[in-house]
Design a protein around this motif. Structure first.
Motif, PDB file in Angstrom:
ATOM      1  N   TYR A 296      -4.645  -2.390  -4.826  1.00  0.00           N
ATOM      2  CA  TYR A 296      -5.812  -2.860  -4.484  1.00  0.00           C
ATOM      3  C   TYR A 296      -5.869  -4.472  -4.704  1.00  0.00           C
ATOM      4  O   TYR A 296      -6.030  -5.002  -5.992  1.00  0.00           O
TER       5      TYR A 296
ATOM      6  N   THR B 166      -8.211   4.263   0.461  1.00  0.00           N
ATOM      7  CA  THR B 166      -7.781   2.880   0.757  1.00  0.00           C
ATOM      8  C   THR B 166      -8.385   1.703  -0.004  1.00  0.00           C
ATOM      9  O   THR B 166      -7.975   0.646   0.005  1.00  0.00           O
ATOM     10  N   ASN B 167      -9.660   2.012  -0.420  1.00  0.00           N
ATOM     11  CA  ASN B 167     -10.456   0.961  -1.071  1.00  0.00           C
ATOM     12  C   ASN B 167     -10.861   1.400  -2.554  1.00  0.00           C
ATOM     13  O   ASN B 167     -10.948   2.670  -2.858  1.00  0.00           O
TER      14      ASN B 167
ATOM     15  N   LYS C 298       0.860  -1.395  -0.199  1.00  0.00           N
ATOM     16  CA  LYS C 298      -0.142   0.032  -0.012  1.00  0.00           C
ATOM     17  C   LYS C 298       0.788   1.294   0.039  1.00  0.00           C
ATOM     18  O   LYS C 298       0.365   2.304  -0.550  1.00  0.00           O
TER      19      LYS C 298
ATOM     20  N   HIS D 168     -11.268   8.771   2.285  1.00  0.00           N
ATOM     21  CA  HIS D 168     -11.464   7.504   2.078  1.00  0.00           C
ATOM     22  C   HIS D 168     -12.617   6.871   2.364  1.00  0.00           C
ATOM     23  O   HIS D 168     -12.808   5.743   2.314  1.00  0.00           O
TER      24      HIS D 168
ATOM     25  N   SER E 293     -10.021  -8.035  -1.546  1.00  0.00           N
ATOM     26  CA  SER E 293     -10.760  -7.792  -0.242  1.00  0.00           C
ATOM     27  C   SER E 293     -10.884  -6.132  -0.160  1.00  0.00           C
ATOM     28  O   SER E 293     -11.608  -5.621   0.533  1.00  0.00           O
ATOM     29  N   GLU E 294     -10.285  -5.357  -0.871  1.00  0.00           N
ATOM     30  CA  GLU E 294     -10.238  -4.013  -0.904  1.00  0.00           C
ATOM     31  C   GLU E 294     -11.055  -3.134  -1.999  1.00  0.00           C
ATOM     32  O   GLU E 294     -10.830  -2.102  -2.166  1.00  0.00           O
TER      33      GLU E 294
ATOM     34  N   GLU F 288      -4.806  -8.561  -8.060  1.00  0.00           N
ATOM     35  CA  GLU F 288      -4.103  -7.330  -7.554  1.00  0.00           C
ATOM     36  C   GLU F 288      -4.127  -6.425  -8.659  1.00  0.00           C
ATOM     37  O   GLU F 288      -3.809  -6.514  -9.844  1.00  0.00           O
TER      38      GLU F 288
END
Length: 422
Positions: free
Chosen positions: A324, A206-207, A58, A354, A327-328, A302
């Motif tokens: 990402y 973040t997502n 990240k 976010h 799960s994100e 990914e």
């Protein structure tokens, strides 16, 4: 650990059954490897889930380690880049060691010249002209070496004109000292002004989210710049990292596939003044064309996003990365707006950068949605064709009825003629 927990559960169940039958507890031996592998797979399903290994973390650092590199001499051929890439503690250690070793080396030579000329034996003799005045030992020779290389002249130790070897050594040390200064100072300057630090003020959400935009299913993520000085010529790219097996049976680990984020329309070139939402339309060319909401958690993939541009203050190229995993990626969500209009200016609230909120999004894949849309148009064609068929059938039925009526009439006329003859 998962196998150990499953084996422990089986042993506990066996021991409980034995305790009920008899008060004596019999300790079972450890299960062999084959027995552990043959245990039911439905036990402790959470342990059976494999954790997706990131290709890019990240914070943008690549999670790849190079091993068994035999041609290490290539690092020495590019010594400048090697020193810049070192960690700060090693860089500072090398910086200090280079200067210290250089001063000690030339200090030793100055002391050897004085020793071989006999200057040490004529200390205090006013009739003797030494190579370096007031040089009476190794410490003073070391100090003279520092003064010569750093061009610090205190006026106490001075080279005389009766020592040609000392004059040559003075020239050599001055030239080499300038080269060392240029190399080490340049290395430290590049190390300090590296654009990697500028990349830390470029943030990614973040997502990532998947929702409808303009009637099309889109994959979206948000980028922003925390500084007032902008990134010039900023551009965004995205890659899908996923293992692949070719038709010939070749297995390609970590295969990279381009994700179109506006390359053909120019939307990948950003004016990054305020946070922007980068959108990828999921169409037939998209690698997410056949992925639905139920299938997404099962995929091992990914998404690596790369934002690069030129730092306005220094003119150096800067690159920020993030990634990402499945799960994100949130299906059926959108990003919360962060830009508001105030009195005479726009304000960005990074507290909501976010944050996401749920929205009405179909759970089907883009391919299934396209097929459903095409099926919705088919009844129109079916109705037209069916009406045409019905009209044709009615015409044929009318013709048949007319033919039958004509036959009946002909039959009646024939019967009347026969009766008249009789």
């Amino acid at each position: 650990v998962c196998l150990f927990l499953m084996a422990a559960n089986v042993l506990e169940e066996d021991s409980m059954e034995q305790d009920i039958e008899s008060p004596v507890t019999i300790h079972q031996p450890k299960l062999p490897k084959q027995a552990r592998e043959d245990l039911p797979k439905n036990i402790n399903k959470e342990c059976a889930k494999r954790k997706i290994q990131r290709y890019v973390r990240k914070d943008g650092k690549c999670n790849v380690h190079h091993g068994n590199v035999r041609e290490t001499y290539r690092y020495l051929t590019d010594i400048f880049t090697t020193l810049v890439d070192l960690k700060w503690r090693f860089n500072l250690l090398i910086f200090v060691m280079v200067y210290t070793v250089t001063w000690l080396f030339f200090g030793m030579i100055w002391w050897l010249i004085a020793y071989m000329r006999g200057d040490m034996d004529h200390i205090g003799d006013s009739t003797w002209t030494p190579c370096v005045s007031n040089l009476n030992g190794f410490v003073s020779a070391f100090l003279f070496s520092i003064e010569t290389e750093t061009t610090i002249g205190y006026g106490y130790r001075v080279i005389t004109d009766k020592c040609p070897e000392g004059i040559i050594l003075l020239l050599v040390q001055s030239v080499l000292g300038s080269i060392v200064n240029a190399f080490m100072v340049g290395c430290m300057f590049v190390k300090i002004s590296q654009p990697k630090k500028r990349a830390e003020t470029l943030v990614f959400s973040t997502n990532a989210v998947i929702s409808m935009r303009d009637g099309k299913l889109c994959l979206m993520f948000r980028v922003g710049d925390l500084r007032n000085s902008h990134i010039v010529e900023a551009s965004i790219r995205a890659k899908l990292i996923k293992s692949k097996q070719t038709k010939e049976g070749e297995f390609i680990p970590l295969n990279q596939t381009d994700i179109n984020v506006g390359y053909y329309t120019g939307d990948d070139r950003l004016f990054l003044v305020s946070p922007l939402i980068i959108s990828h339309e999921i169409n037939q060319q998209s690698p997410f064309w056949e992925i639905s909401k139920a299938q997404l958690p099962k995929e091992e993939l990914e998404i690596v996003v790369i934002l690069e541009g030129m730092v306005e203050a220094t003119g150096m190229t800067c690159q920020a990365r993030s990634s990402y995993i499945t799960s994100e990626i949130l299906w059926g969500y959108r990003f919360t707006p962060v830009l508001t209009l105030e009195d005479g200016f726009y304000e960005v609230d990074y507290n909501s950068f976010h944050e996401t909120y749920e929205t009405n999004t179909p759970v089907y894949s883009a391919k299934e949605l396209a097929e459903m849309a095409s099926r919705a148009e088919l009844p129109l064609t079916w109705s037209v064709s069916s009406k045409l068929d019905q009209h044709a059938e009615l015409e044929t039925e009318e013709e048949e009825k007319n033919q039958e009526d004509q036959n009946e009439r002909n039959g009646d006329v024939a019967n009347l003629e026969n009766e008249s003859k009789v």
